[in-house]
Design an enzyme around this catalytic site. Structure first.
Site, PDB file in Angstrom:
ATOM      1  CG  ASP A 124      -1.963  -1.152   1.166  1.00  0.00           C
ATOM      2  OD1 ASP A 124      -1.922  -1.955   0.220  1.00  0.00           O
ATOM      3  OD2 ASP A 124      -2.768  -1.241   2.105  1.00  0.00           O
ATOM      4  CE  LYS A 183      -3.578  -4.453   1.325  1.00  0.00           C
ATOM      5  NZ  LYS A 183      -4.268  -3.481   2.188  1.00  0.00           N
ATOM      6  CB  THR A 234       0.372   2.038   8.735  1.00  0.00           C
ATOM      7  OG1 THR A 234      -0.824   1.355   9.147  1.00  0.00           O
ATOM      8  CG2 THR A 234      -0.001   3.288   7.990  1.00  0.00           C
ATOM      9  CB  CYS A 248      -2.270  -2.571   5.362  1.00  0.00           C
ATOM     10  SG  CYS A 248      -3.918  -1.858   5.200  1.00  0.00           S
ATOM     11  CD  GLN A 282       3.970 -14.835  22.584  1.00  0.00           C
ATOM     12  OE1 GLN A 282       3.481 -15.863  23.017  1.00  0.00           O
ATOM     13  NE2 GLN A 282       3.245 -13.827  22.107  1.00  0.00           N
TER      14      GLN A 282
END
Ligand code: TIU
Length: 220
Positions: free
Chosen positions: A24, A129, A158, A162, A202
């Protein structure tokens, strides 16, 4: 395999199965009068990454590796824009309203185009999209499968909207995802930082992150 220094541990890049996804990088998010500004955002941080994204694209072009460019946009009749999205908040122009770069976030309008510095080259794939994530209501999944792609390098805007949504969609579909830290931006630097940290926490729960220089160094 090419080892790329990354967090939380090195990324084993497979040159035969990697693609770049530039999310984008449109005038509507980077330029005055566009969707990003209508939402009340300061455009400074998102404009700053254009040179890094350009350098990343150059890296992939030089090797002939696949490049995807996404664009968040809607059909002129707004049939793919849920009212809940269009009516959200108090922007000074809503999706579909006429602004200085044509109708806000509408396919085919000047504002919905990718910024000229990052214009797709012939052979690169442009994916329109309607959502924040790149898999929702698009054919990118089928295209990636047909091309045998299993790893995605991400850039664009961003970070926490997105880019992160697309990375999470990709991660759930089994792709190994590497986000280039200085080739992504948010209107909110603190949100960018938080997104980078939660992506790689994680044990790379969503994916890896690395600066552009690390990828350039690894690729020689
Ligand atoms: N491309 C993308 O991130 N769309 C957004 O709406 N982002 C915002 O941060 N608003």
């Amino acid at each position: 395999m090419i080892e790329v220094a990354a967090q939380p541990f090195p990324f084993a890049l497979d040159p035969a199965h990697v693609a770049l996804v530039v999310i984008d990088m449109q005038r509507d998010f980077l330029e005055a009068g566009g969707f990003g500004e209508t939402l009340g955002n300061d455009l400074t941080p998102v404009k700053q990454i254009v040179p890094s994204v350009a350098a990343l694209i150059t890296l992939f072009r030089a090797r002939g590796w696949p490049i995807f460019h996404t664009r968040e946009n809607h059909a002129p009749d707004l049939s793919d824009c849920p009212p809940a999205k269009r009516l959200r908040g108090k922007p000074f122009l809503r999706i579909g309203d006429l602004g200085t770069m044509g109708r806000i976030l509408i396919r085919g309008e000047p504002g919905a185009d990718i910024v000229p510095e990052l214009a797709p080259a012939p052979g690169e794939i442009v994916v329109d999209k309607p959502g924040k994530g790149m898999f929702y209501a698009t054919d990118i999944g089928e295209r990636l499968t047909a091309m045998g792609v299993s790893q995605l390098v991400f850039a664009g805007v961003t970070t926490e909207v997105c880019v992160q949504t697309s990375m999470r969609e990709a991660n759930d579909r089994g792709y190994e995802c590497l986000l280039i830290e200085d080739a992504t931006a948010s209107y909110f630097p603190a949100f960018k930082q938080a997104a980078l940290e939660m992506i790689r926490a994680q044990g790379a729960i969503v994916g890896w992150t690395t600066p552009l220089a690390a990828l350039q160094g690894a690729l020689g």
